[in-house]
Design a protein around this motif. Structure first.
Motif, mmCIF file in Angstrom:
data_model
loop_
_atom_site.group_PDB
_atom_site.id
_atom_site.type_symbol
_atom_site.label_atom_id
_atom_site.label_comp_id
_atom_site.label_asym_id
_atom_site.label_seq_id
_atom_site.Cartn_x
_atom_site.Cartn_y
_atom_site.Cartn_z
ATOM 1 N N LEU A 39 -7.096 3.305 -1.403
ATOM 2 C CA LEU A 39 -5.898 3.490 -2.217
ATOM 3 C C LEU A 39 -6.244 3.464 -3.702
ATOM 4 O O LEU A 39 -5.697 4.259 -4.484
ATOM 5 C CB LEU A 39 -4.879 2.396 -1.891
ATOM 6 C CG LEU A 39 -3.600 2.382 -2.739
ATOM 7 C CD1 LEU A 39 -2.814 3.676 -2.549
ATOM 8 C CD2 LEU A 39 -2.747 1.171 -2.397
ATOM 9 N N ASP B 249 -8.510 -0.041 3.315
ATOM 10 C CA ASP B 249 -7.303 0.668 2.878
ATOM 11 C C ASP B 249 -7.032 0.433 1.393
ATOM 12 O O ASP B 249 -6.652 1.364 0.662
ATOM 13 C CB ASP B 249 -6.101 0.213 3.705
ATOM 14 C CG ASP B 249 -6.197 0.657 5.157
ATOM 15 O OD1 ASP B 249 -6.983 1.579 5.440
ATOM 16 O OD2 ASP B 249 -5.486 0.063 6.003
ATOM 17 N N TYR C 1 -7.724 6.759 -4.592
ATOM 18 C CA TYR C 1 -6.692 7.795 -4.515
ATOM 19 C C TYR C 1 -5.827 7.793 -5.776
ATOM 20 O O TYR C 1 -5.519 8.854 -6.344
ATOM 21 C CB TYR C 1 -5.843 7.568 -3.267
ATOM 22 C CG TYR C 1 -4.620 8.452 -3.179
ATOM 23 C CD1 TYR C 1 -4.725 9.787 -2.798
ATOM 24 C CD2 TYR C 1 -3.355 7.951 -3.484
ATOM 25 C CE1 TYR C 1 -3.603 10.597 -2.725
ATOM 26 C CE2 TYR C 1 -2.231 8.753 -3.417
ATOM 27 C CZ TYR C 1 -2.360 10.077 -3.035
ATOM 28 O OH TYR C 1 -1.251 10.878 -2.972
ATOM 29 N N LYS C 2 -5.419 6.618 -6.228
ATOM 30 C CA LYS C 2 -4.584 6.535 -7.429
ATOM 31 C C LYS C 2 -5.368 6.946 -8.674
ATOM 32 O O LYS C 2 -4.801 7.567 -9.592
ATOM 33 C CB LYS C 2 -4.039 5.122 -7.589
ATOM 34 C CG LYS C 2 -3.126 4.660 -6.469
ATOM 35 C CD LYS C 2 -1.906 5.552 -6.323
ATOM 36 C CE LYS C 2 -0.934 5.410 -7.478
ATOM 37 N NZ LYS C 2 0.318 6.138 -7.277
ATOM 38 N N GLN D 35 -5.324 10.648 -8.670
ATOM 39 C CA GLN D 35 -4.014 11.130 -9.088
ATOM 40 C C GLN D 35 -3.851 11.058 -10.606
ATOM 41 O O GLN D 35 -3.367 12.004 -11.243
ATOM 42 C CB GLN D 35 -2.913 10.302 -8.412
ATOM 43 C CG GLN D 35 -2.444 10.841 -7.080
ATOM 44 C CD GLN D 35 -1.138 10.198 -6.652
ATOM 45 O OE1 GLN D 35 -0.835 9.066 -7.016
ATOM 46 N NE2 GLN D 35 -0.360 10.926 -5.862
ATOM 47 N N ILE E 158 0.837 -1.210 0.000
ATOM 48 C CA ILE E 158 0.000 0.000 0.000
ATOM 49 C C ILE E 158 0.868 1.255 0.000
ATOM 50 O O ILE E 158 0.635 2.201 -0.778
ATOM 51 C CB ILE E 158 -0.951 -0.024 1.215
ATOM 52 C CG1 ILE E 158 -2.005 -1.131 1.046
ATOM 53 C CG2 ILE E 158 -1.631 1.331 1.394
ATOM 54 C CD1 ILE E 158 -2.899 -1.310 2.260
ATOM 55 N N ASN E 159 1.882 1.279 0.838
ATOM 56 C CA ASN E 159 2.729 2.466 0.934
ATOM 57 C C ASN E 159 3.546 2.694 -0.340
ATOM 58 O O ASN E 159 3.695 3.832 -0.805
ATOM 59 C CB ASN E 159 3.659 2.350 2.137
ATOM 60 C CG ASN E 159 2.912 2.429 3.458
ATOM 61 O OD1 ASN E 159 1.872 3.088 3.554
ATOM 62 N ND2 ASN E 159 3.423 1.741 4.474
ATOM 63 N N TRP F 75 2.832 1.700 -3.429
ATOM 64 C CA TRP F 75 2.003 2.141 -4.560
ATOM 65 C C TRP F 75 1.517 3.568 -4.340
ATOM 66 O O TRP F 75 1.389 4.345 -5.291
ATOM 67 C CB TRP F 75 0.826 1.179 -4.765
ATOM 68 C CG TRP F 75 0.160 1.378 -6.109
ATOM 69 C CD1 TRP F 75 0.753 1.810 -7.247
ATOM 70 C CD2 TRP F 75 -1.215 1.175 -6.427
ATOM 71 N NE1 TRP F 75 -0.163 1.881 -8.280
ATOM 72 C CE2 TRP F 75 -1.381 1.490 -7.795
ATOM 73 C CE3 TRP F 75 -2.319 0.743 -5.708
ATOM 74 C CZ2 TRP F 75 -2.608 1.401 -8.446
ATOM 75 C CZ3 TRP F 75 -3.546 0.634 -6.356
ATOM 76 C CH2 TRP F 75 -3.685 0.963 -7.700
ATOM 77 N N ARG F 76 1.232 3.915 -3.103
ATOM 78 C CA ARG F 76 0.789 5.284 -2.833
ATOM 79 C C ARG F 76 1.885 6.294 -3.171
ATOM 80 O O ARG F 76 1.614 7.379 -3.689
ATOM 81 C CB ARG F 76 0.373 5.417 -1.375
ATOM 82 C CG ARG F 76 -0.118 6.819 -0.988
ATOM 83 C CD ARG F 76 -0.468 6.885 0.475
ATOM 84 N NE ARG F 76 -1.587 6.026 0.800
ATOM 85 C CZ ARG F 76 -2.869 6.391 0.692
ATOM 86 N NH1 ARG F 76 -3.162 7.607 0.265
ATOM 87 N NH2 ARG F 76 -3.827 5.557 1.006
ATOM 88 N N GLU F 77 3.128 5.947 -2.879
ATOM 89 C CA GLU F 77 4.232 6.878 -3.100
ATOM 90 C C GLU F 77 4.838 6.770 -4.490
ATOM 91 O O GLU F 77 5.696 7.585 -4.849
ATOM 92 C CB GLU F 77 5.322 6.621 -2.055
ATOM 93 C CG GLU F 77 4.851 6.876 -0.621
ATOM 94 C CD GLU F 77 5.860 6.419 0.410
ATOM 95 O OE1 GLU F 77 6.929 5.917 -0.022
ATOM 96 O OE2 GLU F 77 5.591 6.544 1.616
#
Length: 764
Positions: free
Chosen positions: A179, A175, A182-183, A186, A120-121, A123-125
């Motif tokens: 996510l 989560d 969120y992506k 983006q 998760i972290n 892919w988020r970053e």
């Protein structure tokens, strides 16, 4: 010369005395004879009663012995079956864990908190793959992880997963879903920041479409700000028309059609997760007398009231304690949310058949959870998911602020530096109050919601009263019109309603949606709205109930065909071992085109029924569905016993619906049709026989389905039995007995899961 004073023909005093004496003697003789006859009759009656009592005692002892023998035999069979199912399920879970451990394809284990948090972290970053096409491709893995984690929650018994681990897995599901959105936001922002470079030459507006198997995303950017260009149609089957205030504003519109639903399971009017019934083995019974064997034309259990009381008391002691399993086999990666306080148990794969006998409690409602009264259930604008069914894709309609576009001057590209996050807009941002007095403006009576989505919701919260006030001022708040084509894999029975998602209260509701209509010829749904966010179509959940008929017949070893005819569709489900599929004959074209994508695909029984539900064909009654459907009410525990014993004997016997089951108004009596069936062929109407199944005894009826009048009279030369299994094997062939005893445990469980899920006895 006769004596003086006497007349000829008149009886003398002596004659009268003589006649009187003779009459008294005759009467005494008759009384004596009557007394002797009465004594003889009393002796005969007493002797007959003694003989009848002895015969009843012998018959009761014989039936008690028969009952104990039959139940002991069945108990041994069921316990062995349940143990095999339990061990098989445990081995399946162990094999999954080991195979998951050995899997080296770079995908994280969703049950490992360290691995999934790292995924998760990272892919988020990760900002290297920011295009919408790349995000949709990467989202396939996220959806697979969601689906896999749902299956883990469904397949793991309660004693193997503590509450903390379960809650951690549920949080992981949320989560992953957040996510994903969120992506997508983006990637949408990345397109909007360079929209001018991808503008359409004809309209000078951004028109971008990306799709894959799980989603269709259409992005439109209003670069031209031409008030005459207020509508756009996509070849993929979607269009919109915006009012003038939006046509001249710096906005973009994103339409996303998601073939997964991450919202409905959160809805407060939704049912708790569907659970499979898993019951303990058949309990031991005390040697209590059983009712007399019913004579021809006699009601079962009539006669000895004391015996009936004893059996009733025994049945009360035999009430088995139900266990249930959490079932999160939700379609297309739909997250599973455990509602209620029921303990988790076995799954569809490891669900065991219920016991042969159990207490019959007419007050029992099957698996009905204790629910707190929800004030939203009385709100006419709220979609009650106990009565309505969401179908088709979830349509996410978002209006974003169009960011400043880069400009080219003398070879230089100038771009305003802004925060790279989408800014969602609502109708509050486009209200024109310049020509209206302050007393009548919406802005004067409410506070504008912040242009920041609530954490994790990715939607906007409207101020209280906005929709009601906007509906009274259509000129001030002109709605947006949207239309889309219903996918070919969705069965629309009637004109659906269009509902919007309320992020604040977690419910689907219809206020804020106007003029919704459906064209069955083009399969287009159109509606107007003053609210942006997720939308979905809903229709009557029980349009396919009650069923018109059902039939279950064996075909080959460990395989059968289950036919269910509803008012709208005919389903033919082929069962083999622990899997089933929609049977499709290309020559006969026996299924509707909406269901052809499911044809000939093997899957677990409950998975198939849930996919049918997602397609709009609901054959999954819930605990309170009888409030919306006319049913043949039967005692739930008795009905469940029938499903269990039909499953045990289904390898050699066919079963079918009977119209007399509806005519039989007593809830503790069930009537079904039955036939020994060893050849894979259709069964004629005159080949069936009727069975009477009660909570105490079972027997074959003298009438058949063609009889004009219903009667529960027992057929001649047939015996009464205490479970369906022994009623069948009493007169079956050696081949049938061999088929029944050698039937696979997975096959038996699949039959039970299908019958108990569809509740064909009650809902036909």
């Amino acid at each position: 010369m006769p004596p003086k004073g006497s007349a000829k023909g008149k009886p003398t005093k002596a004659d009268k005395e003589r006649i009187k004496k003779e009459e008294e003697e005759r009467r005494a003789k008759e009384e004596e004879e009557a007394r002797i006859r009465a004594e003889e009759e009393e002796k005969i009656r007493i002797e007959e009663e003694r003989i009848a009592a002895e015969e009843a005692k012998v018959r009761t002892a014989r039936l008690r012995k028969l009952r104990n023998e039959e139940l002991d035999d069945l108990r041994s069979m069921v316990e062995g079956l349940m143990m095999t199912i339990k061990n098989d399920a445990a081995n399946t879970r162990k094999n999954y864990k080991w195979e998951r451990y050995l899997k080296c394809d770079g995908t994280p284990d969703p049950t490992n908190q360290g691995e999934i948090n790292t995924y998760i972290n990272l892919w988020r970053e990760d900002n290297s793959n920011q295009t919408l096409s790349q995000v949709l491709d990467n989202s396939q893995l996220t959806l697979k992880l969601i689906d896999e984690l749902n299956q883990v929650l469904a397949d793991t018994p309660a004693d193997e997963m503590n509450e903390n681990v379960m809650q951690a897995h549920k949080q992981t599901l949320l989560d992953l879903q957040h996510l994903l959105m969120y992506k997508l936001d983006q990637a949408s922002m990345e397109i909007l920041e360079r929209a001018v470079h991808n503008a359409d030459l004809e309209t000078q507006n951004l028109q971008h479409v990306v799709k894959n198997d799980s989603s269709l995303v259409c992005v439109w950017g209003n670069l031209a700000k031409n008030a005459r260009l207020r509508s756009h149609t996509y070849e993929e089957g979607a269009s919109f028309e915006i009012p003038r205030p939006l046509a001249t504003a710096d906005i973009s519109i994103r339409l996303m059609f998601a073939h997964y639903d991450h919202l409905t399971y959160l809805c407060r009017t939704n049912y708790p997760d569907r659970q499979n019934k898993v019951m303990p083995p058949v309990p031991d019974r005390e040697p209590t007398p059983v009712p007399d064997e019913p004579a021809t034309g006699e009601e079962p259990g009539e006669g000895d009231e004391e015996n009936q009381d004893d059996v009733a008391g025994m049945d009360e002691k035999m009430d088995p304690e139900k266990e249930v399993t959490a079932d999160a086999a939700v379609v297309e990666g739909e997250a599973a949310e455990q509602n209620g306080d029921k303990p988790a148990g076995e799954t569809a794969e490891d669900g065991a058949v219920p016991p042969a006998e159990g207490a019959v409690d007419e007050a029992t409602t099957e698996d009905a959870p204790v629910e707190e009264e929800d004030p939203f259930l009385d709100d006419p604008d709220v979609i009650n998911l106990h009565q309505y069914l969401p179908v088709g894709p979830v349509i996410y309609i978002d209006v974003f602020e169009l960011p400043p576009q880069p400009r080219t001057a003398k070879g230089w590209i100038m771009k305003q530096v802004i925060q790279s996050e989408v800014k969602r807009l609502t109708f509050m941002d486009f209200l024109d109050n310049s020509q209206v007095s302050p007393e009548t403006t919406l802005a004067a009576t409410m506070t504008v919601a912040p242009n920041v989505a609530p954490a994790g919701n990715f939607g906007m919260t409207l101020p209280p009263g906005f929709i009601d006030q906007a509906a009274k001022m259509p000129d001030m708040v002109p709605p947006v019109r949207f239309s889309f084509k219903v996918p070919d894999n969705v069965f629309i029975h009637e004109e659906p309603q269009v509902a919007r998602w309320d992020f604040e209260n977690n419910i689907w509701r219809v206020d804020g949606v106007f003029d919704a209509n459906y064209d069955p010829d083009t399969r287009y749904v159109s509606f107007k709205t003053i609210v942006f966010g997720p939308f979905i179509c809903v229709q009557d959940a029980y349009i396919n109930m009650p069923y018109q008929s059902w039939e279950l017949r064996p075909t080959t070893t460990n395989s059968a065909m289950f036919t269910l005819i509803t008012p709208q569709v005919k389903l033919e489900i082929e069962i083999k071992d622990d899997l089933c599929r929609i049977f499709y004959d290309e020559e006969e074209d026996n299924i509707r085109f909406e269901l052809k994508h499911l044809a000939m695909k093997w899957m677990k029984p409950l998975r198939l029924l849930q996919l049918l539900r997602r397609c709009g064909v609901n054959v999954l009654p819930e605990y309170d569905s009888d409030q919306f459907v006319t049913v043949s009410e039967k005692v739930p525990t008795l009905e469940d016993q029938v499903y269990q014993q039909i499953a045990i004997t289904s390898a050699a016997y066919a079963y079918s619906w009977s119209r007399f089951n509806t005519e039989e108004k007593e809830t503790n009596k069930i009537v079904v049709q039955n036939k020994e069936h060893l050849i894979d062929e259709q069964i004629g109407d005159d080949e069936w026989r009727l069975l009477m199944i009660t909570d105490e005894q079972m027997w074959k009826l003298a009438i058949d389905e063609s009889a004009e009048d219903y009667s529960d009279e027992r057929a001649n030369d047939t015996e009464v039995h205490f479970d369906l299994y022994h009623l069948m094997v009493e007169s079956c062939s050696d081949e049938s007995r061999e088929r029944i005893t050698s039937a696979g445990h997975r096959f038996v469980d699949s039959i039970y899961q299908l019958l108990s899920a569809t509740k064909v006895i009650t809902y036909s």
